[in-house]
Design a protein around this motif. Structure first.
Motif, mmCIF file in Angstrom:
data_model
loop_
_atom_site.group_PDB
_atom_site.id
_atom_site.type_symbol
_atom_site.label_atom_id
_atom_site.label_comp_id
_atom_site.label_asym_id
_atom_site.label_seq_id
_atom_site.Cartn_x
_atom_site.Cartn_y
_atom_site.Cartn_z
ATOM 1 N N PRO A 12 0.816 -1.205 0.000
ATOM 2 C CA PRO A 12 0.000 0.000 0.000
ATOM 3 C C PRO A 12 0.861 1.271 0.000
ATOM 4 C CG PRO A 12 0.270 -0.720 2.252
ATOM 5 C CD PRO A 12 1.038 -1.702 1.378
ATOM 6 N N VAL A 13 0.182 2.405 -0.134
ATOM 7 C CA VAL A 13 0.838 3.700 -0.060
ATOM 8 C C VAL A 13 1.336 3.920 1.378
ATOM 9 C CG1 VAL A 13 -1.347 4.948 0.340
ATOM 10 C CG2 VAL A 13 0.637 6.160 -0.570
ATOM 11 N N THR A 14 2.547 4.469 1.487
ATOM 12 C CA THR A 14 3.148 4.741 2.802
ATOM 13 C C THR A 14 3.379 6.241 2.954
ATOM 14 O OG1 THR A 14 5.442 4.613 2.051
ATOM 15 C CG2 THR A 14 4.375 2.514 2.688
ATOM 16 N N ARG A 56 -7.307 9.511 -1.977
ATOM 17 C CA ARG A 56 -7.639 10.000 -0.638
ATOM 18 C C ARG A 56 -6.391 10.554 0.055
ATOM 19 N NH1 ARG A 56 -10.766 6.518 4.043
ATOM 20 N NH2 ARG A 56 -10.709 8.160 5.614
ATOM 21 N N ALA A 57 -5.276 9.866 -0.106
ATOM 22 C CA ALA A 57 -4.044 10.253 0.588
ATOM 23 C C ALA A 57 -3.468 11.577 0.084
ATOM 24 C CB ALA A 57 -2.999 9.148 0.457
ATOM 25 N N PRO A 145 -1.021 6.056 6.377
ATOM 26 C CA PRO A 145 -2.180 6.817 6.864
ATOM 27 C C PRO A 145 -3.173 5.885 7.583
ATOM 28 C CG PRO A 145 -1.677 7.397 4.588
ATOM 29 C CD PRO A 145 -0.829 6.210 4.926
ATOM 30 N N GLY A 146 -3.944 6.430 8.492
ATOM 31 C CA GLY A 146 -4.887 5.639 9.282
ATOM 32 C C GLY A 146 -5.847 4.813 8.449
ATOM 33 N N LEU A 152 -5.448 -2.289 5.333
ATOM 34 C CA LEU A 152 -4.399 -3.303 5.397
ATOM 35 C C LEU A 152 -4.744 -4.373 6.425
ATOM 36 C CD1 LEU A 152 -1.517 -4.262 4.646
ATOM 37 C CD2 LEU A 152 -0.651 -2.640 6.346
ATOM 38 N N THR A 153 -5.146 -3.943 7.598
ATOM 39 C CA THR A 153 -5.511 -4.876 8.666
ATOM 40 C C THR A 153 -6.676 -5.760 8.240
ATOM 41 O OG1 THR A 153 -4.741 -3.269 10.306
ATOM 42 C CG2 THR A 153 -6.189 -5.019 11.095
ATOM 43 N N THR A 154 -7.675 -5.141 7.620
ATOM 44 C CA THR A 154 -8.842 -5.891 7.150
ATOM 45 C C THR A 154 -8.452 -6.907 6.090
ATOM 46 O OG1 THR A 154 -10.315 -4.048 7.649
ATOM 47 C CG2 THR A 154 -11.121 -5.676 6.060
#
Length: 163
Positions: A12-14, A56-57, A145-146, A152-154
């Motif tokens: 993902p984007v960091t 979004r980021a 980002p939150g 990611l967790t999902t």
């Protein structure tokens, strides 16, 4: 108008990616964040998800936009009218990897590559490492980002449940 392309997989984007995009946006009139779509590579997030997360980021960077692309980044640059590719460098290893591509890109199309060093404290962060640490339950909240952490967790939980 000067236009640059910041290419990557962003899976993902960091925060490191976002730092490079924000700094590129101060150097160029417009920055196109180019999300690479390579069907032969396995990604945690699909192309549309990665584009959506990036949109979004970077919402607070008015002169940046996100586009997906396939094929050569130089072809994408030509289509976008971009004069430069911006790449972040974390280490000398990144430089050794990126320099031959930069030479090839300028030889093919005349598109120059601009290298930006990563921000202090981000030089060890990569999407791959973030995914690996998160998959083993490590806390990667400081690196993404939150809303990316939540996705990611999902996704990792879905994969673990399906395994």
């Amino acid at each position: 108008m000067s236009r640059a392309v910041c290419p990557g997989s962003f899976d993902p984007v960091t925060h490191g990616h976002l730092d490079i995009v924000a700094r590129a946006a101060r150097l160029f009139d417009e920055v196109v964040v180019a999300v690479g779509v390579n069907p032969s590579k396995s990604r945690l997030f699909g192309p549309d998800e990665r584009v959506s997360m990036l949109e979004r980021a970077i919402a607070d960077i008015p002169n940046a936009r996100v586009e997906g692309f396939t094929g050569l980044v130089t072809d994408f640059c030509r289509e976008q009218g971009a004069e430069a590719i911006v790449k972040g460098l974390r280490s000398s290893g990144d430089f050794d990897y990126e320099l031959p591509m930069a030479h090839m890109n300028v030889a093919l199309t005349g598109v120059e590559t601009v290298f930006l060093p990563t921000a202090t404290g981000q030089s060890f962060v990569s999407s791959s490492l973030v995914k690996e640490v998160a998959a083993f339950g490590g806390d990667v909240a400081a690196f993404v980002p939150g809303f990316v952490l939540e996705a990611l967790t999902t996704r990792l939980a879905e994969r673990a449940a399906g395994a």
